[in-house]
Scaffold this motif. Structure first.
Motif, PDB file in Angstrom:
ATOM      1  N   ASN A   1      45.470  40.423  33.173  1.00  0.00           N
ATOM      2  CA  ASN A   1      44.019  40.446  33.364  1.00  0.00           C
ATOM      3  C   ASN A   1      43.299  40.233  32.046  1.00  0.00           C
ATOM      4  O   ASN A   1      42.374  39.406  31.941  1.00  0.00           O
ATOM      5  CB  ASN A   1      43.608  41.786  33.977  1.00  0.00           C
ATOM      6  N   THR A   2      43.691  40.946  31.004  1.00  0.00           N
ATOM      7  CA  THR A   2      43.024  40.815  29.706  1.00  0.00           C
ATOM      8  C   THR A   2      43.229  39.424  29.123  1.00  0.00           C
ATOM      9  O   THR A   2      42.310  38.824  28.544  1.00  0.00           O
ATOM     10  CB  THR A   2      43.542  41.884  28.726  1.00  0.00           C
ATOM     11  N   MET A   3      44.431  38.882  29.284  1.00  0.00           N
ATOM     12  CA  MET A   3      44.673  37.516  28.811  1.00  0.00           C
ATOM     13  C   MET A   3      43.788  36.520  29.546  1.00  0.00           C
ATOM     14  O   MET A   3      43.228  35.594  28.945  1.00  0.00           O
ATOM     15  CB  MET A   3      46.149  37.150  29.009  1.00  0.00           C
ATOM     16  N   GLY A   4      43.636  36.727  30.866  1.00  0.00           N
ATOM     17  CA  GLY A   4      42.785  35.834  31.640  1.00  0.00           C
ATOM     18  C   GLY A   4      41.350  35.843  31.146  1.00  0.00           C
ATOM     19  O   GLY A   4      40.702  34.792  31.033  1.00  0.00           O
TER      20      GLY A   4
ATOM     21  N   CYS B   1      46.880  33.219  34.544  1.00  0.00           N
ATOM     22  CA  CYS B   1      46.987  34.661  34.258  1.00  0.00           C
ATOM     23  C   CYS B   1      46.529  35.500  35.443  1.00  0.00           C
ATOM     24  O   CYS B   1      47.205  36.473  35.827  1.00  0.00           O
ATOM     25  CB  CYS B   1      46.159  35.004  33.021  1.00  0.00           C
ATOM     26  N   PHE B   2      45.391  35.130  36.033  1.00  0.00           N
ATOM     27  CA  PHE B   2      44.889  35.924  37.155  1.00  0.00           C
ATOM     28  C   PHE B   2      45.761  35.750  38.398  1.00  0.00           C
ATOM     29  O   PHE B   2      45.897  36.686  39.204  1.00  0.00           O
ATOM     30  CB  PHE B   2      43.434  35.567  37.447  1.00  0.00           C
ATOM     31  N   GLU B   3      46.380  34.584  38.548  1.00  0.00           N
ATOM     32  CA  GLU B   3      47.320  34.403  39.657  1.00  0.00           C
ATOM     33  C   GLU B   3      48.507  35.353  39.514  1.00  0.00           C
ATOM     34  O   GLU B   3      48.952  35.957  40.492  1.00  0.00           O
ATOM     35  CB  GLU B   3      47.820  32.957  39.691  1.00  0.00           C
ATOM     36  N   ARG B   4      49.004  35.486  38.292  1.00  0.00           N
ATOM     37  CA  ARG B   4      50.126  36.403  38.078  1.00  0.00           C
ATOM     38  C   ARG B   4      49.684  37.856  38.275  1.00  0.00           C
ATOM     39  O   ARG B   4      50.433  38.680  38.815  1.00  0.00           O
ATOM     40  CB  ARG B   4      50.684  36.204  36.671  1.00  0.00           C
TER      41      ARG B   4
ATOM     42  N   ALA C   1      40.916  43.575  43.625  1.00  0.00           N
ATOM     43  CA  ALA C   1      39.733  42.783  43.960  1.00  0.00           C
ATOM     44  C   ALA C   1      39.176  42.065  42.733  1.00  0.00           C
ATOM     45  O   ALA C   1      38.741  40.915  42.817  1.00  0.00           O
ATOM     46  CB  ALA C   1      38.672  43.689  44.577  1.00  0.00           C
ATOM     47  N   MET C   2      39.178  42.734  41.581  1.00  0.00           N
ATOM     48  CA  MET C   2      38.600  42.143  40.378  1.00  0.00           C
ATOM     49  C   MET C   2      39.351  40.891  39.949  1.00  0.00           C
ATOM     50  O   MET C   2      38.745  39.898  39.509  1.00  0.00           O
ATOM     51  CB  MET C   2      38.603  43.176  39.242  1.00  0.00           C
ATOM     52  N   ASP C   3      40.668  40.896  40.065  1.00  0.00           N
ATOM     53  CA  ASP C   3      41.429  39.710  39.670  1.00  0.00           C
ATOM     54  C   ASP C   3      41.199  38.551  40.638  1.00  0.00           C
ATOM     55  O   ASP C   3      41.160  37.390  40.216  1.00  0.00           O
ATOM     56  CB  ASP C   3      42.913  40.049  39.569  1.00  0.00           C
ATOM     57  N   TYR C   4      41.031  38.839  41.920  1.00  0.00           N
ATOM     58  CA  TYR C   4      40.669  37.769  42.853  1.00  0.00           C
ATOM     59  C   TYR C   4      39.291  37.200  42.502  1.00  0.00           C
ATOM     60  O   TYR C   4      39.074  35.982  42.556  1.00  0.00           O
ATOM     61  CB  TYR C   4      40.666  38.294  44.294  1.00  0.00           C
ATOM     62  N   ALA C   5      38.364  38.085  42.155  1.00  0.00           N
ATOM     63  CA  ALA C   5      37.039  37.619  41.757  1.00  0.00           C
ATOM     64  C   ALA C   5      37.121  36.745  40.512  1.00  0.00           C
ATOM     65  O   ALA C   5      36.461  35.690  40.424  1.00  0.00           O
ATOM     66  CB  ALA C   5      36.118  38.817  41.513  1.00  0.00           C
ATOM     67  N   ASN C   6      37.925  37.164  39.552  1.00  0.00           N
ATOM     68  CA  ASN C   6      38.091  36.353  38.346  1.00  0.00           C
ATOM     69  C   ASN C   6      38.734  35.004  38.652  1.00  0.00           C
ATOM     70  O   ASN C   6      38.392  33.988  38.041  1.00  0.00           O
ATOM     71  CB  ASN C   6      38.948  37.116  37.329  1.00  0.00           C
ATOM     72  N   LEU C   7      39.662  34.979  39.581  1.00  0.00           N
ATOM     73  CA  LEU C   7      40.237  33.706  40.019  1.00  0.00           C
ATOM     74  C   LEU C   7      39.149  32.787  40.569  1.00  0.00           C
ATOM     75  O   LEU C   7      39.103  31.587  40.263  1.00  0.00           O
ATOM     76  CB  LEU C   7      41.300  33.946  41.092  1.00  0.00           C
TER      77      LEU C   7
ATOM     78  N   HIS D   1      37.204  30.763  48.471  1.00  0.00           N
ATOM     79  CA  HIS D   1      38.290  31.557  49.060  1.00  0.00           C
ATOM     80  C   HIS D   1      38.525  32.845  48.280  1.00  0.00           C
ATOM     81  O   HIS D   1      38.565  33.939  48.865  1.00  0.00           O
ATOM     82  CB  HIS D   1      39.575  30.718  49.098  1.00  0.00           C
ATOM     83  N   PHE D   2      38.671  32.737  46.969  1.00  0.00           N
ATOM     84  CA  PHE D   2      39.024  33.914  46.180  1.00  0.00           C
ATOM     85  C   PHE D   2      37.851  34.880  46.012  1.00  0.00           C
ATOM     86  O   PHE D   2      38.043  36.096  45.998  1.00  0.00           O
ATOM     87  CB  PHE D   2      39.591  33.499  44.823  1.00  0.00           C
ATOM     88  N   LEU D   3      36.651  34.363  45.910  1.00  0.00           N
ATOM     89  CA  LEU D   3      35.489  35.253  45.834  1.00  0.00           C
ATOM     90  C   LEU D   3      35.305  36.008  47.150  1.00  0.00           C
ATOM     91  O   LEU D   3      34.988  37.204  47.156  1.00  0.00           O
ATOM     92  CB  LEU D   3      34.229  34.460  45.488  1.00  0.00           C
ATOM     93  N   SER D   4      35.533  35.327  48.252  1.00  0.00           N
ATOM     94  CA  SER D   4      35.434  35.985  49.560  1.00  0.00           C
ATOM     95  C   SER D   4      36.513  37.059  49.713  1.00  0.00           C
ATOM     96  O   SER D   4      36.261  38.158  50.224  1.00  0.00           O
ATOM     97  CB  SER D   4      35.561  34.959  50.685  1.00  0.00           C
ATOM     98  N   LEU D   5      37.728  36.720  49.260  1.00  0.00           N
ATOM     99  CA  LEU D   5      38.821  37.676  49.333  1.00  0.00           C
ATOM    100  C   LEU D   5      38.522  38.912  48.482  1.00  0.00           C
ATOM    101  O   LEU D   5      38.745  40.054  48.900  1.00  0.00           O
ATOM    102  CB  LEU D   5      40.119  37.014  48.863  1.00  0.00           C
ATOM    103  N   ALA D   6      37.968  38.687  47.287  1.00  0.00           N
ATOM    104  CA  ALA D   6      37.616  39.808  46.407  1.00  0.00           C
ATOM    105  C   ALA D   6      36.607  40.731  47.084  1.00  0.00           C
ATOM    106  O   ALA D   6      36.749  41.958  47.063  1.00  0.00           O
ATOM    107  CB  ALA D   6      37.063  39.279  45.087  1.00  0.00           C
ATOM    108  N   LEU D   7      35.599  40.154  47.702  1.00  0.00           N
ATOM    109  CA  LEU D   7      34.544  40.962  48.319  1.00  0.00           C
ATOM    110  C   LEU D   7      35.022  41.649  49.595  1.00  0.00           C
ATOM    111  O   LEU D   7      34.481  42.684  49.989  1.00  0.00           O
ATOM    112  CB  LEU D   7      33.324  40.092  48.604  1.00  0.00           C
TER     113      LEU D   7
END
Length: 581
Positions: A505-508, A523-526, A535-541, A556-562
């Motif tokens: 997450n920090t690297m991303g 990075c966020f995928e991993r 949720a935060m990593d999906y949002a960052n994706l 897709h990823f923002l919706s998944l995060a929310l």
């Protein structure tokens, strides 16, 4: 603080089909819903089936109501069973367990606060400090040393019962929660059911930790030796679907049966499925097998859905080579040779398990954590000496006392002074510099924190703690805007442990700041691969895909995060902008 203690009574089984219970799963579900109907609490929203039917082994969610979600911090609990009704009952009792325990933990009226000496001065029969040393396997220090470093730490205390001796003692809840956390809560149709469940879950985590850390080779269980009709049906399901299922005896020297189950569908791995690795513990070996195999189904997503499960007691293997000590142990046994402590009376089974642990020098303590309104029997079990995979294997009470101090002291100045005092008692302890650095970082002093993290590295931390030091150093450099330096130390962290979602997450974030969005996406995928509930990593994706012009992926990823956390404001804003473009 009320004195609530555990007193077990005879409890005969009336349901023994796929699990052993005091009442049928139909009655369990009915009782649970009847209790909820008379409460002014929103605990259960719905119970729904979530498997897609490929295996025909039912998996259910109990979806939390608003009060339960706020109390537990989770949205759902999974239930397992060989039948639909048993899986529903399991999901309901998981919810009752978590809601009861968190309600107990978060209610200050359940505790008295102070250190060891204060509790003695008040006349309480406190737990002997030897159990604290045993709990972290520290054979280097004695009770006098431990009491010195615990002096002044305001721990929460509550009543517990030693099931071996029947004695009631005041238990330093804060200490055991700091090292065990959520390993230990259980609920049941009776206190005896809940007690047995609690013991079995801790024994399961204990043996799984030992097998994992020490790569112990354990005997495979011959499938042909299984005779229970439900167990043989489950094995047939896996065989008919061409899913390789490895069953191993993880009992070790506990005297209480644990069966491990490792499953891989080679036709769908790794594109649509994962290697699933879990275990089940019960007094009866064939029921332990059923528990393990139904949990495989619970976690696997039918081996065709592309879902990711979150590892707990056992790690998630990425390749079969990682678990060769399990799948290729070179030993085989019949299931009838595994210790069987089963009895028609659940109380007797509890006593059998307590006695088996006592032979290993391990006492069993239980706290009554029943919810005052829900009134479903719920217990928190503590067995000093039991291992957990997620807990540090470092055998040093100083480390755990420092962690406890950080958790119990809110004032940063007071905390720094207390940590400095410990430095006088434990000179050269790298973890004290680490905690002083973390305290400074969390109070906005990243540059000063780096000094302490560097000092910690010079004191040569235990290898398993190196990733934590590098992770916090990366956060400091990130916050100071030194992104290249952050990436350099974070990569060192991954060299020590490549399965750290916090580091990815920090690297991303650093790659995003450097406008290297493609690297940020990786990075966020991993990170979400390692922690599918983030949720935060999906949002960052989603944000980084948007920067790359990948609109569909961003939506897709923002919706998944929310869907996981509807309160992430930047995800709300970015998704709204994408949908109105």
């Amino acid at each position: 603080m009320d004195k609530k203690v555990i007193r077990l009574r005879d409890c005969m089984k009336t349901y023994t089909i796929d699990q052993d219970k005091a009442i049928s799963p139909e009655e369990t579900v009915t009782r649970f819903k009847d209790k909820l109907a008379h409460l002014n609490l929103d605990i259960l929203k719905e119970v729904k089936r979530i498997d897609n039917g490929r295996l025909g082994i039912p998996v259910y969610f109990s979806v939390c109501g608003e009060d339960a979600r706020k109390m537990t911090g989770t949205k759902k609990q999974m239930g397992k069973g060989a039948s639909a009704i048993q899986a529903q009952a399991s999901a309901c009792m998981e919810l009752a367990e978590r809601f009861s325990f968190f309600t107990f933990k978060n209610n200050p009226d359940n505790f008295i606060v102070g250190d060891y000496q204060e509790m003695r001065d008040l006349g309480y029969p406190v737990l002997d400090t030897s159990y604290l040393l045993q709990s972290v396997h520290d054979e280097k220090h004695d009770s006098d040393f431990l009491e010195q470093i615990l002096r002044g730490i305001p721990m929460q205390w509550t009543w517990a019962t030693n099931l071996r001796s029947g004695e009631d003692v005041l238990m330093p809840f804060s200490w055991f929660f700091a090292i065990n956390e959520f390993n230990g809560p259980s609920a049941g149709n009776s206190y005896e059911e809940a007690a047995l469940q609690g013991i079995c879950e801790i024994v399961e985590r204990h043996v799984c930790a030992l097998v994992t850390h020490e790569k112990i080779k354990t005997p495979r269980i011959n499938h042909e030796s299984v005779t229970d009709p439900i167990a043989t049906k489950l094995l047939t399901i896996f065989k008919d679907n061409e899913i390789d299922l490895y069953l191993n005896d993880f009992t070790l020297d506990t005297g209480i049966c644990t069966v491990a189950a490792l499953a891989i569908d080679r036709s769908s791995f790794p594109e649509q499925s994962e290697i699933v690795y879990t275990a089940g513990t019960t007094p009866d070996p064939e029921k332990a097998l059923i528990r393990a195999v139904t949990e495989v189904a619970q976690l696997a997503g039918d081996f065709n859905s592309g879902s990711n499960y979150i590892a707990s007691g056992l790690p998630k293997p990425l390749a079969m080579e990682e678990v060769a000590h399990v799948a290729e142990s070179g030993m085989a046994i019949d299931i009838a040779s595994i210790p069987n402590l089963g009895d028609a009376n659940i109380k007797t089974e509890v006593e059998n398990c307590v006695a088996a642990l006592a032979e290993k020098g391990m006492d069993t303590f239980m706290l009554d954590v029943v919810h005052p309104d829900l009134k479903i029997p719920a217990i928190y079990t503590i067995i000093p000496g039991a291992h957990f995979r997620e807990r540090s294997m470092i055998k040093d009470v100083g480390l755990f006392a420092s962690k406890l101090l950080v958790e119990r002291i809110d004032d940063p100045e007071v905390l720094d002074k207390r940590l400095a005092r410990l430095e006088g008692l434990i000179p050269g302890a790298y973890y004290l510099d680490f905690y002083r650095g973390r305290n400074l970082y969390e109070n906005g002093q990243a540059e000063a924190a780096l000094v302490h993290f560097s000092n910690a590295l010079e004191l040569i931390p235990e290898q398993e703690d190196l990733p934590y030091v590098y992770s916090y150093m990366g956060l400091c450099y990130r916050d100071l805007g030194h992104y290249d330096e952050a990436l350099a130390v974070l990569k060192k962290g991954l060299e020590e442990d490549e399965d750290r979602p916090d580091i990815y997450n920090t690297m991303g974030v650093c790659f995003f700041k450097l406008e290297d969005y493609a690297s940020a996406v990786k990075c966020f995928e991993r990170a979400v691969e390692l922690n599918p509930s983030s949720a935060m990593d999906y949002a960052n994706l989603g944000v980084n895909h948007r920067r790359l012009g990948h609109t569909d992926e961003a939506v897709h990823f923002l919706s998944l995060a929310l869907s996981l956390d509807p309160d992430i404001e930047f995800a709300q804003q970015q998704l709204a902008e994408l949908l109105t473009d």
